[in-house]
Enzyme design. Structure first.
Site, mmCIF file in Angstrom:
data_model
loop_
_atom_site.group_PDB
_atom_site.id
_atom_site.type_symbol
_atom_site.label_atom_id
_atom_site.label_comp_id
_atom_site.label_asym_id
_atom_site.label_seq_id
_atom_site.Cartn_x
_atom_site.Cartn_y
_atom_site.Cartn_z
ATOM 1 C CB CYS A 69 20.266 64.700 -87.629
ATOM 2 S SG CYS A 69 20.039 64.791 -85.849
ATOM 3 C CB CYS A 73 14.464 60.155 -84.826
ATOM 4 S SG CYS A 73 15.346 61.166 -83.613
ATOM 5 C CB CYS A 76 13.862 61.948 -88.458
ATOM 6 S SG CYS A 76 14.327 63.615 -88.996
ATOM 7 C CB CYS A 113 8.484 77.021 -86.352
ATOM 8 S SG CYS A 113 6.960 77.486 -85.553
ATOM 9 C CB CYS A 144 8.757 78.588 -82.653
ATOM 10 S SG CYS A 144 8.821 76.891 -82.039
ATOM 11 C CB CYS A 204 6.204 74.285 -79.108
ATOM 12 S SG CYS A 204 5.459 73.406 -80.492
ATOM 13 N NE ARG A 276 1.437 74.659 -84.691
ATOM 14 C CZ ARG A 276 2.354 74.844 -83.725
ATOM 15 N NH1 ARG A 276 3.273 73.941 -83.528
ATOM 16 N NH2 ARG A 276 2.341 75.933 -82.998
HETATM 17 N N1 SAM Z 1 16.421 67.857 -84.152
HETATM 18 C C1 SAM Z 1 15.477 68.503 -83.353
HETATM 19 C C2 SAM Z 1 14.645 67.558 -82.528
HETATM 20 O O1 SAM Z 1 14.561 66.369 -82.854
HETATM 21 O O2 SAM Z 1 14.056 68.027 -81.550
HETATM 22 C C3 SAM Z 1 14.558 69.426 -84.117
HETATM 23 C C4 SAM Z 1 14.037 69.022 -85.472
HETATM 24 S S1 SAM Z 1 13.030 67.540 -85.508
HETATM 25 C C5 SAM Z 1 12.860 67.273 -87.234
HETATM 26 C C6 SAM Z 1 11.454 68.156 -84.946
HETATM 27 C C7 SAM Z 1 10.307 67.188 -84.887
HETATM 28 O O3 SAM Z 1 9.862 66.870 -86.194
HETATM 29 C C8 SAM Z 1 10.525 65.827 -84.267
HETATM 30 O O4 SAM Z 1 10.506 65.858 -82.875
HETATM 31 C C9 SAM Z 1 9.343 65.052 -84.805
HETATM 32 O O5 SAM Z 1 8.257 65.130 -83.921
HETATM 33 C C10 SAM Z 1 9.004 65.762 -86.106
HETATM 34 N N2 SAM Z 1 9.208 64.878 -87.269
HETATM 35 C C11 SAM Z 1 10.372 64.524 -87.816
HETATM 36 N N3 SAM Z 1 10.186 63.697 -88.853
HETATM 37 C C12 SAM Z 1 8.852 63.503 -88.954
HETATM 38 C C13 SAM Z 1 8.030 62.733 -89.830
HETATM 39 N N4 SAM Z 1 8.550 61.974 -90.794
HETATM 40 N N5 SAM Z 1 6.693 62.773 -89.661
HETATM 41 C C14 SAM Z 1 6.160 63.537 -88.680
HETATM 42 N N6 SAM Z 1 6.884 64.279 -87.827
HETATM 43 C C15 SAM Z 1 8.219 64.253 -87.957
HETATM 44 FE FE1 SF4 Z 2 17.770 64.631 -85.774
HETATM 45 FE FE2 SF4 Z 2 15.494 64.238 -87.053
HETATM 46 FE FE3 SF4 Z 2 15.876 63.097 -84.679
HETATM 47 FE FE4 SF4 Z 2 15.555 65.812 -84.852
HETATM 48 S S1 SF4 Z 2 14.051 64.239 -85.337
HETATM 49 S S2 SF4 Z 2 17.074 64.672 -83.648
HETATM 50 S S3 SF4 Z 2 16.546 66.166 -86.858
HETATM 51 S S4 SF4 Z 2 17.039 62.668 -86.560
#
Ligand code: SAM
Ligand code: SF4
Ligand code: DTB
Length: 331
Positions: A69, A73, A76, A113, A144, A204, A276
């Site tokens: 990606c 973040c 992530c 989801c 979802c 959500c 949740r």
């Molecule tokens: N890329 C899209 C986004 O960011 O909206 C969808 C997938 S992203 C992985 C969805 C959510 O996963 C993020 O908004 C975050 O809240 C959660 N997430 C990602 N990594 C995480 C982690 N290490 N621990 C807890 N929640 C996590």
């Molecule tokens: Fe990309 Fe992960 Fe951020 Fe979603 S949470 S935008 S998958 S880096």
């Protein structure tokens, strides 16, 4: 008969919906600051007034497009900015996704989801996920999707394909956002949430705690969620899953009571939403999870994988629910 202007105003004034109030961050901080058991008790009372407290909604997650990606973040494992050793994958085959959806349904999940590691989908991606969504919906599951930032018209296309919910988290306090993500703004998230609502999709929207934020930032996250109008139907509260290679891999552990407080405050401020108990459950003892259910959590991610990390398996969760006399919603 003449009607006085004050009487007239009274007559036309609409009674505000009891949840329609603006939550100031300091008011949410005041909720957090209550004695722990008073807070849990208050949340439990509100939960019982709005829901059957024995019912737990079960959502199963699948990553339909993993890794690589472009967003940064800090939490992530799927960000291309961090070296987490995760293999980047192409979008999964429809048949493989449907097979997983069937299994989830047979084990008692009511919602499927689907997540993708995109900044946002391209038009061809919306077309591809539209086919997947229609097929999953055809099984009789709620659908979802969480695909990132949406351009104009995309939310409508997803809705037309059969999408019920769109997950798009605010993730953290708007004031802490830039410490965690540098490739987009909190306003970008709000913009997509507006598009999702406008298209008639259910929202959500939640966040993550345990990212070295303080209680003030946790209160700011909850206030920003509770002030969404209308409030989200579903509010995932994630505890950070610390993944080696991400900037937050060594984040300080959050005390379990602080996590339970966050659940309780979410329940009090968003009484009609499903709250949740989301990522992080593999680290949570059963008694802590039970306390979260008492404090108003009424949904979980169900299945041994979140998107890329571990989650408790279905057998363990069914056993836990049986011990606590909880039932899957819709069973
Ligand atoms: N890329 C899209 C986004 O960011 O909206 C969808 C997938 S992203 C992985 C969805 C959510 O996963 C993020 O908004 C975050 O809240 C959660 N997430 C990602 N990594 C995480 C982690 N290490 N621990 C807890 N929640 C996590
Ligand atoms: Fe990309 Fe992960 Fe951020 Fe979603 S949470 S935008 S998958 S880096
Ligand atoms: C949400 O709030 N949490 C889920 C879901 N929405 C998409 C994702 C959690 C991801 C945890 C890290 C991983 O497994 O990659």
């Amino acid at each position: 008969m003449t009607v006085s202007p004050i009487a007239l105003r009274r007559k036309v004034e609409r009674k505000p919906h009891p949840t329609a109030r603006y939550w100031k961050k300091c008011d949410v901080e005041a909720l957090f600051a209550q004695p722990f058991l008073d807070l849990v008790y208050q949340a439990a009372e509100i939960h019982r007034a709005h829901f059957n407290p024995r019912e737990i909604q079960l959502s199963t997650l699948i990553s339909i497009k993993t890794g690589g990606c472009p967003e940064d973040c800090a939490y992530c494992p799927q960000s291309a900015h961090h070296n987490t050793g995760l293999e980047q994958e192409k979008i999964l085959d429809v048949d493989e996704i449907i097979e997983k959806a069937r299994i989830a349904q047979s084990r008692g999940a009511s919602r499927f989801c689907m997540g993708a590691a995109w900044r946002g989908p391209k038009p061809k991606d919306v077309e591809a996920v539209g086919k997947i969504i229609s097929a999953v919906k055809g099984l009789g599951l709620e659908t979802c999707g969480t695909f990132g930032i949406l351009e104009d018209g995309m939310a409508e296309d997803l809705k037309a394909a059969g999408l019920d919910y769109y997950n798009h988290n605010l993730d953290t306090d708007p004031e802490y956002y830039n410490d965690i993500i540098h490739t987009r703004l909190h306003e970008d998230r709000m913009d997509t949430l507006g598009k999702v609502r406008h298209a008639g999709l259910k929202v959500c929207c939640g966040g993550i705690v345990g990212m070295n934020e303080g209680r003030a930032e946790r209160a700011g996250l909850i206030a920003s969620l509770a002030n969404l109008d209308p409030q989200p139907e579903s509010v995932p509260i994630n505890q950070l899953v610390k993944v080696e290679g991400t900037p937050l891999a060594d984040a300080e552990d959050l005390d379990w009571t602080e996590f339970v407080r966050t659940i309780a405050v979410a329940r009090i401020t968003m009484p009609d939403s499903f709250v949740r108990l989301s990522a992080g459950r593999t680290e949570m003892p059963e008694a802590m999870q039970a306390m979260c259910f008492l404090a108003g959590a009424n949904s979980i991610f169900y299945g041994d994988k979140l998107l890329t990390t571990e989650n408790p398996d279905e057998d363990g969760d069914r056993l836990l629910m049986a011990k606590l006399d909880l039932l899957p919603l819709g069973a």
